[in-house]
Design an enzyme around this catalytic site. Structure first.
Site: not given
Ligand code: IPE
Ligand code: IPE
Ligand code: MG
Length: 265
Positions: A43, A91
């Site tokens: 993340d 997502n």
């Molecule tokens: C979890 O991260 C999913 C992945 C790393 C693929 P998210 O960024 O989607 O999770 P939330 O929305 O902060 O809970």
């Molecule tokens: C994790 O990084 C990757 C996916 C969930 C695909 P994020 O895209 O959630 O990054 P932040 O949380 O917005 O920084």
């Molecule tokens: Mg995230």
């Protein structure tokens, strides 16, 4: 029988691997070693890009580049199974531009990394529901699984359109179909039976779950499997995560005492 279940029930070799992969509670509790299975919620890509004044996809590309170093460091830290969360069932709620960019990144990543992963001896598997993914991506995933099926140095599992609740619901549906068809009796449904229908049925449960970017939640990742996992929530954003930090987390895991509900005597 659904095509999924045919694949599922006929794959005796994988079931044998799953049996071998099973670790008894006593073995795990007697650990004085690093984690065998590490799962990572990668993340922070979006924030990493925003901090640099760049679009979120720039962060996703930087994040994808980090994966190889971590995979290749696994044998050095004794990790046999690495499971990474690449895209969740939630997502899809992101903008169409980000979702399309991620899907194109996954296609590119598989095409570009296939040879290196195979050369390194990684056995790659995908978990998650493929139904919503496009045909081109599914073909690349299938081909990479087939191409690396004989590899043994590291088991890399990529969770793509994965959600723990969705996985349990799909597993329950298949179980119900077996019961309705008279091939399974309701009395036989227990804690040993259900996980055989999960996407992870060939994998041991994760010992350590790492989440980068400072969020202390699991966001629907490996809900059933992580019931007794240890967790590390770290501040580093995923594109900055290094093999050195990974090694440190694996080393500190070795010092933890896992009790699995029992009282240590
Ligand atoms: C979890 O991260 C999913 C992945 C790393 C693929 P998210 O960024 O989607 O999770 P939330 O929305 O902060 O809970
Ligand atoms: C994790 O990084 C990757 C996916 C969930 C695909 P994020 O895209 O959630 O990054 P932040 O949380 O917005 O920084
Ligand atoms: Mg995230």
């Amino acid at each position: 029988m659904t095509p999924d279940l045919v694949k599922h029930t006929q794959n005796n070799e994988d079931i044998a691997i799953a049996d071998r992969a099973e670790q008894t509670v006593e073995q795990a509790a007697a650990q004085d070693h690093g984690p065998r299975h590490v799962a990572i919620i990668m993340d922070g890509n979006g924030r990493w890009a925003t901090q640099r004044g760049r679009p979120r996809l720039f962060g996703h590309h930087a994040g994808a580049k980090r994966v190889r170093e971590i995979v290749e460091s696994c044998p050095d830290v004794g990790v046999k199974y690495l499971t990474i969360f690449a895209f969740s069932t939630e997502n899809w709620k992101r903008t169409q531009v980000e979702v399309a960019g991620l899907m194109s990144l996954f296609r590119r990543y598989i095409t570009k990394e296939a040879r290196a992963l195979d050369g390194f001896g990684a056995r790659v598997r995908f978990i998650g529901d493929r139904v919503r993914l496009d045909a081109k991506l599914i073909k690349l995933m299938d081909d990479l699984e087939d191409m690396t099926a004989h590899n043994t140095s590291i088991n890399l599992t990529i969770a793509l359109n994965y959600g723990g609740r969705d996985e349990v619901a799909r597993a329950t549906k298949r179980l119900a179909e077996e019961v309705a068809a008279g091939r399974l009796s309701p009395e036989d449904v227990d804690e040993e039976t259900l996980p055989k229908y999960l996407d992870t049925y060939v994998l041991p449960d994760p010992d350590l779950v790492i989440r980068t970017s400072g969020e202390a939640r699991i966001s629907n990742f490996l809900l059933w499997q992580s019931a007794y996992a240890e967790y590390e929530f770290i501040e580093t954003l995923w594109p900055d995560f290094s093999k050195e930090e990974f090694a440190k987390l694996c080393a500190s895991y070795g010092g933890r005492e896992r009790r699995f509900g029992a009282v240590k005597t």
